[in-house]
Design a protein around this motif. Structure first.
Motif, PDB file in Angstrom:
ATOM      1  N   LEU A 117      13.935   3.438  15.370  1.00  0.00           N
ATOM      2  CA  LEU A 117      14.957   4.358  14.880  1.00  0.00           C
ATOM      3  C   LEU A 117      14.886   4.708  13.396  1.00  0.00           C
ATOM      4  O   LEU A 117      15.039   5.860  13.020  1.00  0.00           O
ATOM      5  N   HIS A 118      14.669   3.707  12.539  1.00  0.00           N
ATOM      6  CA  HIS A 118      14.758   3.941  11.091  1.00  0.00           C
ATOM      7  C   HIS A 118      13.486   3.503  10.363  1.00  0.00           C
ATOM      8  O   HIS A 118      12.828   2.547  10.772  1.00  0.00           O
ATOM      9  N   THR A 119      13.215   4.162   9.261  1.00  0.00           N
ATOM     10  CA  THR A 119      12.010   3.863   8.488  1.00  0.00           C
ATOM     11  C   THR A 119      12.019   2.432   7.948  1.00  0.00           C
ATOM     12  O   THR A 119      10.972   1.785   7.907  1.00  0.00           O
ATOM     13  N   ALA A 120      13.180   1.923   7.562  1.00  0.00           N
ATOM     14  CA  ALA A 120      13.269   0.558   7.030  1.00  0.00           C
ATOM     15  C   ALA A 120      13.134  -0.492   8.120  1.00  0.00           C
ATOM     16  O   ALA A 120      12.913  -1.668   7.833  1.00  0.00           O
ATOM     17  N   THR A 121      13.257  -0.069   9.372  1.00  0.00           N
ATOM     18  CA  THR A 121      13.100  -0.971  10.509  1.00  0.00           C
ATOM     19  C   THR A 121      11.661  -0.950  11.023  1.00  0.00           C
ATOM     20  O   THR A 121      11.187  -1.920  11.597  1.00  0.00           O
ATOM     21  N   ALA A 122      10.977   0.148  10.784  1.00  0.00           N
ATOM     22  CA  ALA A 122       9.596   0.322  11.238  1.00  0.00           C
ATOM     23  C   ALA A 122       8.631  -0.285  10.220  1.00  0.00           C
ATOM     24  O   ALA A 122       7.777   0.393   9.655  1.00  0.00           O
ATOM     25  N   VAL A 123       8.794  -1.576   9.995  1.00  0.00           N
ATOM     26  CA  VAL A 123       7.949  -2.331   9.072  1.00  0.00           C
ATOM     27  C   VAL A 123       7.483  -3.575   9.810  1.00  0.00           C
ATOM     28  O   VAL A 123       8.308  -4.360  10.280  1.00  0.00           O
ATOM     29  N   GLY A 124       6.177  -3.733   9.943  1.00  0.00           N
ATOM     30  CA  GLY A 124       5.630  -4.880  10.656  1.00  0.00           C
ATOM     31  C   GLY A 124       4.880  -5.826   9.739  1.00  0.00           C
ATOM     32  O   GLY A 124       4.244  -5.387   8.775  1.00  0.00           O
ATOM     33  N   VAL A 125       4.991  -7.114  10.042  1.00  0.00           N
ATOM     34  CA  VAL A 125       4.234  -8.140   9.322  1.00  0.00           C
ATOM     35  C   VAL A 125       3.615  -9.089  10.341  1.00  0.00           C
ATOM     36  O   VAL A 125       4.148  -9.266  11.441  1.00  0.00           O
ATOM     37  N   LYS A 126       2.485  -9.653   9.979  1.00  0.00           N
ATOM     38  CA  LYS A 126       1.864 -10.668  10.825  1.00  0.00           C
ATOM     39  C   LYS A 126       0.885 -11.472   9.992  1.00  0.00           C
ATOM     40  O   LYS A 126       0.580 -11.122   8.850  1.00  0.00           O
ATOM     41  N   LEU A 127       0.402 -12.539  10.583  1.00  0.00           N
ATOM     42  CA  LEU A 127      -0.658 -13.341   9.981  1.00  0.00           C
ATOM     43  C   LEU A 127      -1.923 -13.092  10.773  1.00  0.00           C
ATOM     44  O   LEU A 127      -1.903 -13.104  12.006  1.00  0.00           O
ATOM     45  N   ASP A 128      -3.037 -12.887  10.068  1.00  0.00           N
ATOM     46  CA  ASP A 128      -4.306 -12.722  10.781  1.00  0.00           C
ATOM     47  C   ASP A 128      -4.841 -14.103  11.168  1.00  0.00           C
ATOM     48  O   ASP A 128      -4.200 -15.127  10.917  1.00  0.00           O
ATOM     49  N   VAL A 129      -6.017 -14.146  11.759  1.00  0.00           N
ATOM     50  CA  VAL A 129      -6.573 -15.413  12.245  1.00  0.00           C
ATOM     51  C   VAL A 129      -6.839 -16.408  11.117  1.00  0.00           C
ATOM     52  O   VAL A 129      -6.909 -17.610  11.347  1.00  0.00           O
ATOM     53  N   GLU A 130      -6.960 -15.914   9.892  1.00  0.00           N
ATOM     54  CA  GLU A 130      -7.160 -16.794   8.739  1.00  0.00           C
ATOM     55  C   GLU A 130      -5.846 -17.163   8.049  1.00  0.00           C
ATOM     56  O   GLU A 130      -5.859 -17.828   7.024  1.00  0.00           O
ATOM     57  N   GLY A 131      -4.723 -16.703   8.620  1.00  0.00           N
ATOM     58  CA  GLY A 131      -3.419 -17.007   8.044  1.00  0.00           C
ATOM     59  C   GLY A 131      -3.015 -16.095   6.901  1.00  0.00           C
ATOM     60  O   GLY A 131      -2.030 -16.363   6.208  1.00  0.00           O
ATOM     61  N   LYS A 132      -3.746 -14.993   6.706  1.00  0.00           N
ATOM     62  CA  LYS A 132      -3.406 -14.040   5.646  1.00  0.00           C
ATOM     63  C   LYS A 132      -2.397 -13.022   6.175  1.00  0.00           C
ATOM     64  O   LYS A 132      -2.489 -12.579   7.318  1.00  0.00           O
ATOM     65  N   TRP A 133      -1.466 -12.663   5.309  1.00  0.00           N
ATOM     66  CA  TRP A 133      -0.433 -11.697   5.676  1.00  0.00           C
ATOM     67  C   TRP A 133      -1.034 -10.311   5.846  1.00  0.00           C
ATOM     68  O   TRP A 133      -1.870  -9.877   5.042  1.00  0.00           O
ATOM     69  N   GLN A 134      -0.598  -9.622   6.891  1.00  0.00           N
ATOM     70  CA  GLN A 134      -0.976  -8.236   7.162  1.00  0.00           C
ATOM     71  C   GLN A 134       0.316  -7.420   7.246  1.00  0.00           C
ATOM     72  O   GLN A 134       1.366  -7.946   7.645  1.00  0.00           O
ATOM     73  N   PHE A 135       0.229  -6.144   6.921  1.00  0.00           N
ATOM     74  CA  PHE A 135       1.418  -5.295   6.883  1.00  0.00           C
ATOM     75  C   PHE A 135       1.156  -3.982   7.600  1.00  0.00           C
ATOM     76  O   PHE A 135       0.085  -3.401   7.467  1.00  0.00           O
ATOM     77  N   PHE A 136       2.156  -3.528   8.332  1.00  0.00           N
ATOM     78  CA  PHE A 136       2.130  -2.197   8.936  1.00  0.00           C
ATOM     79  C   PHE A 136       3.364  -1.461   8.440  1.00  0.00           C
ATOM     80  O   PHE A 136       4.495  -1.839   8.774  1.00  0.00           O
ATOM     81  N   THR A 137       3.146  -0.452   7.610  1.00  0.00           N
ATOM     82  CA  THR A 137       4.259   0.255   6.973  1.00  0.00           C
ATOM     83  C   THR A 137       4.022   1.763   7.079  1.00  0.00           C
ATOM     84  O   THR A 137       3.669   2.409   6.089  1.00  0.00           O
ATOM     85  N   PRO A 138       4.239   2.343   8.261  1.00  0.00           N
ATOM     86  CA  PRO A 138       3.909   3.757   8.463  1.00  0.00           C
ATOM     87  C   PRO A 138       4.692   4.716   7.569  1.00  0.00           C
ATOM     88  O   PRO A 138       4.233   5.833   7.322  1.00  0.00           O
ATOM     89  N   TYR A 139       5.849   4.293   7.074  1.00  0.00           N
ATOM     90  CA  TYR A 139       6.660   5.159   6.214  1.00  0.00           C
ATOM     91  C   TYR A 139       6.788   4.585   4.809  1.00  0.00           C
ATOM     92  O   TYR A 139       7.650   4.976   4.042  1.00  0.00           O
ATOM     93  N   GLY A 140       5.918   3.640   4.481  1.00  0.00           N
ATOM     94  CA  GLY A 140       5.973   2.992   3.187  1.00  0.00           C
ATOM     95  C   GLY A 140       7.131   1.999   3.125  1.00  0.00           C
ATOM     96  O   GLY A 140       7.771   1.700   4.137  1.00  0.00           O
ATOM     97  N   LEU A 141       7.394   1.478   1.943  1.00  0.00           N
ATOM     98  CA  LEU A 141       8.434   0.466   1.769  1.00  0.00           C
ATOM     99  C   LEU A 141       9.553   0.916   0.827  1.00  0.00           C
ATOM    100  O   LEU A 141      10.482   0.147   0.567  1.00  0.00           O
ATOM    101  N   ASP A 142       9.494   2.152   0.351  1.00  0.00           N
ATOM    102  CA  ASP A 142      10.516   2.628  -0.576  1.00  0.00           C
ATOM    103  C   ASP A 142      11.922   2.594   0.036  1.00  0.00           C
ATOM    104  O   ASP A 142      12.877   2.171  -0.624  1.00  0.00           O
ATOM    105  N   ASP A 143      12.061   3.033   1.277  1.00  0.00           N
ATOM    106  CA  ASP A 143      13.389   3.017   1.913  1.00  0.00           C
ATOM    107  C   ASP A 143      13.881   1.592   2.110  1.00  0.00           C
ATOM    108  O   ASP A 143      15.056   1.295   1.877  1.00  0.00           O
ATOM    109  N   LEU A 144      13.000   0.709   2.508  1.00  0.00           N
ATOM    110  CA  LEU A 144      13.387  -0.691   2.705  1.00  0.00           C
ATOM    111  C   LEU A 144      13.874  -1.297   1.388  1.00  0.00           C
ATOM    112  O   LEU A 144      14.975  -1.851   1.317  1.00  0.00           O
ATOM    113  N   PHE A 145      13.082  -1.166   0.331  1.00  0.00           N
ATOM    114  CA  PHE A 145      13.454  -1.755  -0.955  1.00  0.00           C
ATOM    115  C   PHE A 145      14.599  -1.005  -1.629  1.00  0.00           C
ATOM    116  O   PHE A 145      15.328  -1.578  -2.428  1.00  0.00           O
ATOM    117  N   GLY A 146      14.779   0.271  -1.294  1.00  0.00           N
ATOM    118  CA  GLY A 146      15.852   1.057  -1.884  1.00  0.00           C
ATOM    119  C   GLY A 146      17.162   0.998  -1.116  1.00  0.00           C
ATOM    120  O   GLY A 146      18.147   1.609  -1.527  1.00  0.00           O
TER     121      GLY A 146
END
Length: 176
Positions: A117-146
């Motif tokens: 529904l919302h750009t601030a909700t459409a934010v994904g995070v995960k850990l890869d096989v090496e335990g490193k953080w990965q991000f999926f932010t199709p609309y960026g993070l400005d709305d989330l942080f703002g």
């Protein structure tokens, strides 16, 4: 500091950071933790106790064309057993349209999340096989942080998006 690093710092020292390794161990294909757990954790961090939005559940989106509901239920059971104080909503985006009336068929977990529904909700995070953080932010993070509640392009005229936004504002008046 870039936006992904800032997001990681906020989430790492929260329940999200605690459950993320367990989700990674569940071996769901092409998975992401997204939705309210990420959004509400960030908004409470930014706006403090004045923001009454909390983690209601952990939305885990994954994609497996050959998968079925038993995959979702098995992951949910495993995670619930590890973290009995939390709720988990595990959904295969490949089969979402089959059991949820009126939904389109998604081609990937990312496609499903981008249509939330919302750009601030459409934010994904995960850990890869090496335990490193990965991000999926199709609309960026400005709305989330703002603290901006904005519908995704698929939901610009959706009354559900408006209704949800009203609920967010009631619990966190700092949002726009």
């Amino acid at each position: 500091m870039n936006a992904n690093t800032r997001l990681q710092i906020i989430l790492a020292d929260s329940p999200v950071g605690m459950v993320l390794p367990a989700i990674a161990q569940s071996n769901l294909p092409n998975w992401w933790l997204a939705g309210g757990a990420v959004r509400n954790t960030v908004w409470r961090y930014i706006f403090g106790e004045e923001c009454e939005l909390v983690i209601n559940d952990f939305d885990i989106a994954f994609f497996d064309e050959q998968g079925n509901r038993s995959q979702e239920l098995a992951a949910k059971t495993t995670l619930t057993n590890q973290f009995p104080d939390y709720k988990f909503d595990v959904k295969n985006q490949a089969s979402f349209a089959r059991w949820r009336d009126g939904r389109q068929t998604y081609t990937s977990a990312e496609d499903g999340i981008a249509n939330w529904l919302h750009t601030a909700t459409a934010v994904g995070v995960k850990l890869d096989v090496e335990g490193k953080w990965q991000f999926f932010t199709p609309y960026g993070l400005d709305d989330l942080f703002g603290g901006i509640i904005r519908p995704t392009p698929a939901h610009i005229n959706n009354p559900d998006a408006e209704q949800k936004a009203s609920g967010f504002l009631q619990k966190c008046s700092c949002l726009r």
